[in-house]
Design a protein around this motif. Structure first.
Motif, PDB file in Angstrom:
ATOM      1  N   GLY A 163       0.825  -1.205   0.000  1.00 40.22           N
ATOM      2  CA  GLY A 163       0.000   0.000   0.000  1.00 40.22           C
ATOM      3  C   GLY A 163       0.855   1.249   0.000  1.00 40.22           C
ATOM      4  N   ALA A 164       0.273   2.339   0.444  1.00 41.31           N
ATOM      5  CA  ALA A 164       0.969   3.628   0.464  1.00 41.31           C
ATOM      6  C   ALA A 164       0.857   4.253   1.847  1.00 41.31           C
ATOM      7  N   LEU A 165       1.940   4.832   2.305  1.00 37.19           N
ATOM      8  CA  LEU A 165       1.975   5.550   3.576  1.00 37.19           C
ATOM      9  C   LEU A 165       1.820   7.035   3.281  1.00 37.19           C
ATOM     10  N   ARG A 166       0.704   7.621   3.731  1.00 33.56           N
ATOM     11  CA  ARG A 166       0.419   9.026   3.481  1.00 33.56           C
ATOM     12  C   ARG A 166       1.192   9.898   4.467  1.00 33.56           C
ATOM     13  N   LEU A 167       1.886  10.895   3.939  1.00 34.96           N
ATOM     14  CA  LEU A 167       2.687  11.797   4.759  1.00 34.96           C
ATOM     15  C   LEU A 167       2.396  13.240   4.368  1.00 34.96           C
ATOM     16  N   ARG A 168       2.808  14.133   5.218  1.00 37.37           N
ATOM     17  CA  ARG A 168       2.748  15.562   4.938  1.00 37.37           C
ATOM     18  C   ARG A 168       4.174  16.078   4.800  1.00 37.37           C
ATOM     19  N   ARG A 169       4.422  16.792   3.709  1.00 40.29           N
ATOM     20  CA  ARG A 169       5.720  17.439   3.538  1.00 40.29           C
ATOM     21  C   ARG A 169       5.567  18.907   3.904  1.00 40.29           C
ATOM     22  N   ILE A 170       6.367  19.351   4.846  1.00 45.44           N
ATOM     23  CA  ILE A 170       6.356  20.739   5.290  1.00 45.44           C
ATOM     24  C   ILE A 170       7.646  21.382   4.816  1.00 45.44           C
ATOM     25  N   GLU A 171       7.532  22.430   4.016  1.00 42.73           N
ATOM     26  CA  GLU A 171       8.694  23.131   3.487  1.00 42.73           C
ATOM     27  C   GLU A 171       8.811  24.505   4.138  1.00 42.73           C
ATOM     28  N   ILE A 172      10.028  24.826   4.548  1.00 43.97           N
ATOM     29  CA  ILE A 172      10.309  26.134   5.140  1.00 43.97           C
ATOM     30  C   ILE A 172      11.293  26.846   4.229  1.00 43.97           C
ATOM     31  N   GLU A 173      10.824  27.878   3.541  1.00 40.55           N
ATOM     32  CA  GLU A 173      11.712  28.697   2.726  1.00 40.55           C
ATOM     33  C   GLU A 173      12.344  29.745   3.635  1.00 40.55           C
ATOM     34  N   LEU A 174      13.615  29.578   3.900  1.00 45.01           N
ATOM     35  CA  LEU A 174      14.310  30.381   4.896  1.00 45.01           C
ATOM     36  C   LEU A 174      14.583  31.795   4.394  1.00 45.01           C
ATOM     37  N   ASP A 175      14.457  32.746   5.303  1.00 42.80           N
ATOM     38  CA  ASP A 175      14.824  34.122   4.981  1.00 42.80           C
ATOM     39  C   ASP A 175      16.338  34.258   4.853  1.00 42.80           C
ATOM     40  N   THR A 176      17.064  33.476   5.659  1.00 44.64           N
ATOM     41  CA  THR A 176      18.529  33.488   5.628  1.00 44.64           C
ATOM     42  C   THR A 176      19.019  32.056   5.476  1.00 44.64           C
TER      43      THR A 176
ATOM     44  N   ASP B 180      24.062  27.536   7.645  1.00 43.76           N
ATOM     45  CA  ASP B 180      25.520  27.532   7.529  1.00 43.76           C
ATOM     46  C   ASP B 180      25.984  26.670   6.362  1.00 43.76           C
ATOM     47  N   ASP B 181      25.170  25.650   6.003  1.00 42.39           N
ATOM     48  CA  ASP B 181      25.509  24.778   4.875  1.00 42.39           C
ATOM     49  C   ASP B 181      25.040  25.343   3.534  1.00 42.39           C
ATOM     50  N   GLY B 182      24.378  26.509   3.567  1.00 40.15           N
ATOM     51  CA  GLY B 182      23.902  27.115   2.330  1.00 40.15           C
ATOM     52  C   GLY B 182      22.515  26.681   1.911  1.00 40.15           C
ATOM     53  N   ASP B 183      21.791  25.928   2.754  1.00 41.03           N
ATOM     54  CA  ASP B 183      20.436  25.486   2.418  1.00 41.03           C
ATOM     55  C   ASP B 183      19.462  26.654   2.539  1.00 41.03           C
ATOM     56  N   THR B 184      18.606  26.807   1.539  1.00 39.77           N
ATOM     57  CA  THR B 184      17.593  27.859   1.562  1.00 39.77           C
ATOM     58  C   THR B 184      16.200  27.307   1.838  1.00 39.77           C
ATOM     59  N   VAL B 185      16.043  25.978   1.737  1.00 34.08           N
ATOM     60  CA  VAL B 185      14.759  25.335   1.985  1.00 34.08           C
ATOM     61  C   VAL B 185      14.990  24.117   2.876  1.00 34.08           C
ATOM     62  N   ILE B 186      14.159  23.975   3.892  1.00 31.93           N
ATOM     63  CA  ILE B 186      14.184  22.800   4.767  1.00 31.93           C
ATOM     64  C   ILE B 186      12.871  22.061   4.575  1.00 31.93           C
ATOM     65  N   ARG B 187      12.962  20.770   4.239  1.00 25.77           N
ATOM     66  CA  ARG B 187      11.778  19.940   4.019  1.00 25.77           C
ATOM     67  C   ARG B 187      11.640  18.938   5.150  1.00 25.77           C
ATOM     68  N   LEU B 188      10.438  18.861   5.697  1.00 22.59           N
ATOM     69  CA  LEU B 188      10.139  17.939   6.791  1.00 22.59           C
ATOM     70  C   LEU B 188       9.060  16.962   6.347  1.00 22.59           C
ATOM     71  N   LEU B 189       9.125  15.741   6.852  1.00 22.68           N
ATOM     72  CA  LEU B 189       8.105  14.723   6.608  1.00 22.68           C
ATOM     73  C   LEU B 189       7.481  14.328   7.941  1.00 22.68           C
ATOM     74  N   THR B 190       6.164  14.219   7.960  1.00 25.63           N
ATOM     75  CA  THR B 190       5.468  13.860   9.185  1.00 25.63           C
ATOM     76  C   THR B 190       4.191  13.107   8.848  1.00 25.63           C
ATOM     77  N   ASN B 191       3.758  12.264   9.791  1.00 30.36           N
ATOM     78  CA  ASN B 191       2.475  11.583   9.663  1.00 30.36           C
ATOM     79  C   ASN B 191       1.472  12.089  10.697  1.00 30.36           C
ATOM     80  N   VAL B 192       1.789  13.218  11.335  1.00 31.07           N
ATOM     81  CA  VAL B 192       0.860  13.828  12.287  1.00 31.07           C
ATOM     82  C   VAL B 192      -0.309  14.417  11.517  1.00 31.07           C
ATOM     83  N   PRO B 193      -1.545  14.063  11.854  1.00 31.08           N
ATOM     84  CA  PRO B 193      -2.704  14.596  11.121  1.00 31.08           C
ATOM     85  C   PRO B 193      -2.774  16.119  11.206  1.00 31.08           C
ATOM     86  N   ALA B 194      -3.271  16.736  10.152  1.00 30.22           N
ATOM     87  CA  ALA B 194      -3.342  18.195  10.102  1.00 30.22           C
ATOM     88  C   ALA B 194      -4.292  18.758  11.150  1.00 30.22           C
TER      89      ALA B 194
END
Length: 263
Positions: free
Chosen positions: A63-76, A79-93
């Motif tokens: 089957g399929a495991l349903r997840l939520r992807r949360i993206e944070i587009e950083l203002d700054t 230190d590694d130069g990442d501008t976007v942080i992506r999170l995965l969670t199965n916590v219901p909205a």
């Protein structure tokens, strides 16, 4: 809640199979979720704009495991130069919003710092405990001890307003306990502790704060080190850096010179 080193399909599937909630930073290559819907903007937090998107991965049972992807587009950038942080969670909205989970993930560094304090302050990794069960028991005892240590630290901070600007050190508190606890057990009879056993949690908290007022906070304050001055590296010609010298020739030359001097 974990970093992207734990962002694998096997780990996410195992958490979901056991009915546990997870909040993991998504790795660039793993678990490579499938996008179910376009992402949408849901708000902002202190460090950037938050987006949310429905994704899925195989659940390991066809089957399929349903997840939520949360993206944070950083203002700054980080230190590694990442501008976007992506999170995965199965916590219901309906239980936790994306902005709440994004703020929660920002506190993950405190968990990593906790493990560092367990090792440096409480010596949780006992090298002589070769047995895995014995090592696990020692680590769990350190976790319980850290709860007590955190409680004492909170009591001192509540009793002394100066600790709001200058935090106190858990290492100094642990050092004080190591030095004086044995003498206290000898000087104070066990009967003196009996009245505190019947206190409620609120009463005990007030008692601890009252006792903490007798502590000199200056002895427990952290002393952060300033930034290290940058030293300019010396210059070496590329011909010298890339020059290869045989160790045997150097030793031979040194031996010959030594013999000549003796003669």
């Amino acid at each position: 809640m974990a970093d992207r080193g734990f962002s694998t399909r096997a780990i996410l599937q195992a958490f979901a199979a056991r009915g546990a909630f997870l909040l993991v930073r998504e790795h660039a290559r793993n678990p490579s979720p499938t996008e179910e819907r376009p992402r949408r903007k849901v708000g902002r937090i202190e460090t950037g704009t938050v987006f949310e998107q429905a994704v899925s991965i195989p659940d390991g049972a066809g089957g399929a495991l349903r997840l939520r992807r949360i993206e944070i587009e950083l203002d700054t950038p980080t230190d590694d130069g990442d501008t976007v942080i992506r999170l995965l969670t199965n916590v219901p909205a309906d239980r936790k919003g994306a902005t709440t989970l994004a703020r929660l993930y920002r506190t993950r560094w405190r968990i990593e710092c906790l493990f560092g304090r367990l090792e440096s302050v409480l010596e949780s990794e006992v090298r002589s405990l070769g047995s895995p069960r014995g090592a696990l028991l020692g680590f769990c005892v350190a976790l319980v001890a850290y709860d007590v240590l955190a409680l004492l630290q909170a009591a001192v901070q509540s009793a002394h307003p100066v600790c709001e600007q200058k935090p106190i050190s858990s290492f100094y508190i642990a050092a004080e306990l190591r030095e004086y606890y044995g003498g206290m057990k000898v000087a104070v009879p066990e009967e003196a502790w009996v009245p505190y056993e019947s206190q409620t949690s609120k009463q005990l908290a007030r008692t601890l704060v009252s006792m903490a007022r007798n502590v000199d906070p200056a002895m427990l304050l952290k002393h952060p080190r300033g930034p290290k001055p940058r030293k300019k590296k010396g210059y070496a010609p590329g011909s010298e850096v890339r020059r290869q010298v045989a160790t045997s020739r150097v030793l031979a030359a040194g031996t010959v010179d030594y013999v000549k001097k003796d003669v």
